[in-house]
Design a protein around this motif. Structure first.
Motif, PDB file in Angstrom:
ATOM      1  N   SER A  24     -50.308 -88.154  25.318  1.00  0.00           N
ATOM      2  CA  SER A  24     -51.525 -87.387  25.523  1.00  0.00           C
ATOM      3  C   SER A  24     -51.218 -86.207  26.416  1.00  0.00           C
ATOM      4  CB  SER A  24     -52.610 -88.263  26.170  1.00  0.00           C
ATOM      5  OG  SER A  24     -53.728 -87.485  26.472  1.00  0.00           O
ATOM      6  N   GLU A  29     -58.006 -84.548  29.677  1.00  0.00           N
ATOM      7  CA  GLU A  29     -57.699 -85.918  30.067  1.00  0.00           C
ATOM      8  C   GLU A  29     -57.071 -85.954  31.445  1.00  0.00           C
ATOM      9  OE1 GLU A  29     -56.371 -89.329  27.338  1.00  0.00           O
ATOM     10  OE2 GLU A  29     -55.663 -87.491  26.374  1.00  0.00           O
ATOM     11  N   ILE A  30     -56.168 -85.019  31.710  1.00  0.00           N
ATOM     12  CA  ILE A  30     -55.529 -84.979  33.023  1.00  0.00           C
ATOM     13  C   ILE A  30     -56.565 -84.730  34.118  1.00  0.00           C
ATOM     14  CG2 ILE A  30     -53.882 -83.721  34.469  1.00  0.00           C
ATOM     15  CD1 ILE A  30     -52.315 -83.091  31.924  1.00  0.00           C
ATOM     16  N   PHE A  33     -58.581 -87.816  34.699  1.00  0.00           N
ATOM     17  CA  PHE A  33     -57.853 -88.852  35.422  1.00  0.00           C
ATOM     18  C   PHE A  33     -57.715 -88.500  36.893  1.00  0.00           C
ATOM     19  CE2 PHE A  33     -54.215 -91.099  37.070  1.00  0.00           C
ATOM     20  CZ  PHE A  33     -54.402 -92.370  36.573  1.00  0.00           C
ATOM     21  N   ARG A 134     -45.970 -89.304  33.544  1.00  0.00           N
ATOM     22  CA  ARG A 134     -47.223 -88.544  33.570  1.00  0.00           C
ATOM     23  C   ARG A 134     -48.113 -88.914  32.387  1.00  0.00           C
ATOM     24  NH1 ARG A 134     -49.894 -85.038  30.440  1.00  0.00           N
ATOM     25  NH2 ARG A 134     -47.962 -84.002  29.857  1.00  0.00           N
ATOM     26  N   ARG A 135     -47.525 -89.034  31.205  1.00  0.00           N
ATOM     27  CA  ARG A 135     -48.319 -89.431  30.031  1.00  0.00           C
ATOM     28  C   ARG A 135     -48.928 -90.812  30.225  1.00  0.00           C
ATOM     29  NH1 ARG A 135     -44.050 -86.768  27.144  1.00  0.00           N
ATOM     30  NH2 ARG A 135     -42.900 -88.744  26.992  1.00  0.00           N
ATOM     31  N   VAL A 138     -51.833 -90.824  32.770  1.00  0.00           N
ATOM     32  CA  VAL A 138     -53.076 -90.302  32.191  1.00  0.00           C
ATOM     33  C   VAL A 138     -53.689 -91.323  31.246  1.00  0.00           C
ATOM     34  CG1 VAL A 138     -54.037 -88.527  30.664  1.00  0.00           C
ATOM     35  CG2 VAL A 138     -52.410 -87.882  32.446  1.00  0.00           C
ATOM     36  N   GLU A 165     -47.162 -82.449  38.885  1.00  0.00           N
ATOM     37  CA  GLU A 165     -48.207 -83.071  38.055  1.00  0.00           C
ATOM     38  C   GLU A 165     -48.455 -84.508  38.481  1.00  0.00           C
ATOM     39  OE1 GLU A 165     -47.417 -80.532  33.944  1.00  0.00           O
ATOM     40  OE2 GLU A 165     -46.647 -82.571  34.127  1.00  0.00           O
ATOM     41  N   LEU A 169     -51.837 -86.507  40.226  1.00  0.00           N
ATOM     42  CA  LEU A 169     -52.367 -87.778  39.740  1.00  0.00           C
ATOM     43  C   LEU A 169     -52.229 -88.896  40.772  1.00  0.00           C
ATOM     44  CD1 LEU A 169     -50.921 -87.651  36.116  1.00  0.00           C
ATOM     45  CD2 LEU A 169     -53.303 -87.332  36.781  1.00  0.00           C
TER      46      LEU A 169
END
Length: 246
Positions: A24, A29-30, A33, A134-135, A138, A165, A169
């Motif tokens: 994703s 989405e990021i 999240f 990271r994917r 998320v 990134e 998160l």
């Protein structure tokens, strides 16, 4: 002009219990999240933690890979006293191989998977490890990353962008460096700083040092900063990590 090999995506190992990677890249989405992560309370006792356990599996790493196989159960045991732990194994080796397992909830299952993997010569692929994390963060949430390695052969700027990134998160990266490579240390320290994690060095073959660091990372993944604070009262790896975390 020589042909540039096509880079393949991170692939899951062929294990019956392994799950496929979720993909994703949506900025929405990021953002969603990040907003959710900022609103979350610290991890509570009894909550399941999710830890990405990333290892350099290039040829020079075979002794440390074997050591990590022997020590990985200590991460689960440490987490059991706090809550519980799911681990996602990510490793790279060879010229263009980077693989990730599904979420593993037992040390026996992780040991079986790791026991089937041998180290192979090749270059580092730390950027792919960070991108996969990271994917996954998320898609389903990741509380922390442990990376064990001794070298860095990639663009530092690109690695820092990916680390930034993860910092957004709130996914700290705990980097445990074997040996004294100065180029690797500079990059590893910056990745740790950008994610709010920590960098620590351990001596080649020092199982006791690595065990303490892995236990501390597992405590954080299972119980958050409070669990790490409790473990740090006895010194060791937990105190080293806390000293750097922002």
């Amino acid at each position: 002009m020589p042909h540039e090999p096509t880079k393949s995506p991170v692939r899951p190992p062929t294990d019956a219990a392994d799950g496929a990677l979720r993909r994703s890249n949506s900025s929405d989405e990021i953002a969603a999240f990040v907003a959710k992560a900022r609103a979350m309370a610290p991890a509570a006792t009894g909550a399941r933690g999710r830890l990405v356990f990333a290892l350099d599996a290039t040829m020079s790493r075979q002794p440390t890979w074997d050591m990590a196989c022997a020590l990985q159960a200590d991460m689960f045991r440490e987490a059991e006293a706090i809550g519980s732990l799911d681990i996602r194994l990510v490793y790279y080796r060879g010229l263009n191989e980077c693989r990730a397992s599904g979420w593993i909830s037992s040390s026996e299952q992780l040991a079986r998977l790791m026991g089937r993997i041998d180290c192979r010569g090749g270059h580092t692929q730390i950027g792919r490890v960070l991108s996969d994390t990271r994917r996954e963060a998320v898609a389903s949430g990741v509380r922390a990353v442990v990376f064990v390695g001794d070298a860095m052969e990639e663009s530092v700027d690109e690695l820092c962008a990916r680390a930034g990134e993860l910092g957004m998160l709130k996914v700290p990266v705990f980097i445990f460096q074997e040996g004294g490579d100065a180029v690797a240390e500079q990059a590893f320290r910056e990745i740790a700083r950008l994610t709010g994690g920590a960098w620590c060095r351990f001596d080649p073959g020092a199982a006791a040092q690595l065990r303490e660091l892995l236990r501390a990372a597992a405590a954080y993944a299972a119980g958050g900063r409070d669990a790490l604070l409790r473990l740090a009262r006895s010194g060791g790896g937990a105190a080293l990590l806390l000293g750097q975390m922002r």
